[in-house]
Design an enzyme around this catalytic site. Sequence first.
Site, PDB file in Angstrom:
ATOM      1  CG  ASP A  39      37.916  44.891  37.556  1.00 36.15           C
ATOM      2  OD1 ASP A  39      38.650  44.300  38.364  1.00 36.15           O
ATOM      3  OD2 ASP A  39      37.381  44.316  36.587  1.00 36.15           O
ATOM      4  CE1 TYR A  44      36.953  42.230  31.030  1.00 33.48           C
ATOM      5  CE2 TYR A  44      37.489  44.175  32.312  1.00 33.48           C
ATOM      6  CZ  TYR A  44      37.068  42.861  32.253  1.00 33.48           C
ATOM      7  OH  TYR A  44      36.749  42.196  33.410  1.00 33.48           O
ATOM      8  CE  LYS A  73      39.308  41.275  36.014  1.00 32.47           C
ATOM      9  NZ  LYS A  73      39.101  42.644  35.521  1.00 32.47           N
ATOM     10  CG  HIS A 106      40.291  37.462  32.734  1.00 31.43           C
ATOM     11  ND1 HIS A 106      40.298  38.541  31.873  1.00 31.43           N
ATOM     12  CD2 HIS A 106      39.016  37.358  33.159  1.00 31.43           C
ATOM     13  CE1 HIS A 106      39.081  39.047  31.793  1.00 31.43           C
ATOM     14  NE2 HIS A 106      38.286  38.340  32.558  1.00 31.43           N
TER      15      HIS A 106
END
Length: 321
Positions: A39, A44, A73, A106
């Site tokens: 994921d 990130y 995302k 997201h």
Amino acid sequence: MSNAQRSIPPVGFGLWKVPNELCADTVYEAIKAGYRHLDSACDYGNEQQTGEGIARALADGLCQREDLWVTSKLWNTYHAKEHVRPALMRTLQDLQLDYLDLYLIHFPIAQAYVPFEKRYPPAWFFEPEAAEPRIEFAPVPLHETWQAMEELVVEGLVKKIGICNYTTGLLHDLMAYSSIKPSVLQIEAHPYLTQENLIRMARLYGMEVTAFSPLGALSYLELNMAGAQDSVLEQPAVKQAAARLGKTPAQVVLRWGIQRGTSIIPKTSKPERLKENLALFDFALDDAEMQAISALNCNRRFNDPAQFCEAAFNTFYPIYD
């Protein structure tokens, strides 16, 4: 079974907060340990390193690409229809992949566009160097973003599309205008935030549900968004089940998440935890234990834009009432 028909693997490896310098090796070790569900997200900031880990694992024959379920995302700054495909292509480039198994919106939050060459990933602030930096929003309706997501499926760049951090009201709206229905809803869910109505409604709409932060406070301690007293692992109901089963409290809480029908994406950089978080299928909680852990619900949300956007980004922007 084709990729389009696959169900999301019940335990995934979450890439949020995995440090860049450790990420490639951690992803490799996760795949080696047996994880097949990864994921990821643009936000990130470690998709390039994630891609290096995946590429090395594939080159070494640890698995085949079709064995993996890779999620990423769409970040808030790329909600306009002309930005959705370029955002995906950047993610695919970083991950060194030809397609994603799942692409999610997201947040139901549209921010002002930040070009790749200016800053990537763009994060929350529009101008981080400003005297008083803030989030800047964009007037992009969610239906426009979803239509662009649908085009990615038609083009074969993603197998499935879905959403994160949506409420029941947003689900009803999405189901009314979507041509390609969302396959997955990803939400914060743990014993302190069971989200039973939202999960039930998502299932009635034919969606699978993924729980992020399945251990609750643990992901938020280092961000000062939770305190040690918030840990569900110290609850008697969890400890008693762990003692009966000979498992750790964390395994009990993760098993609770799987047993209630959600997939889960625990995150860790510790090799011993990688294996522990996967070892959830040789035991089961009984009905009384499931009910006792579910009864811990107090609607305690750790990932709430109303709180963190105001505290960290000088901008009040709630999405949950």
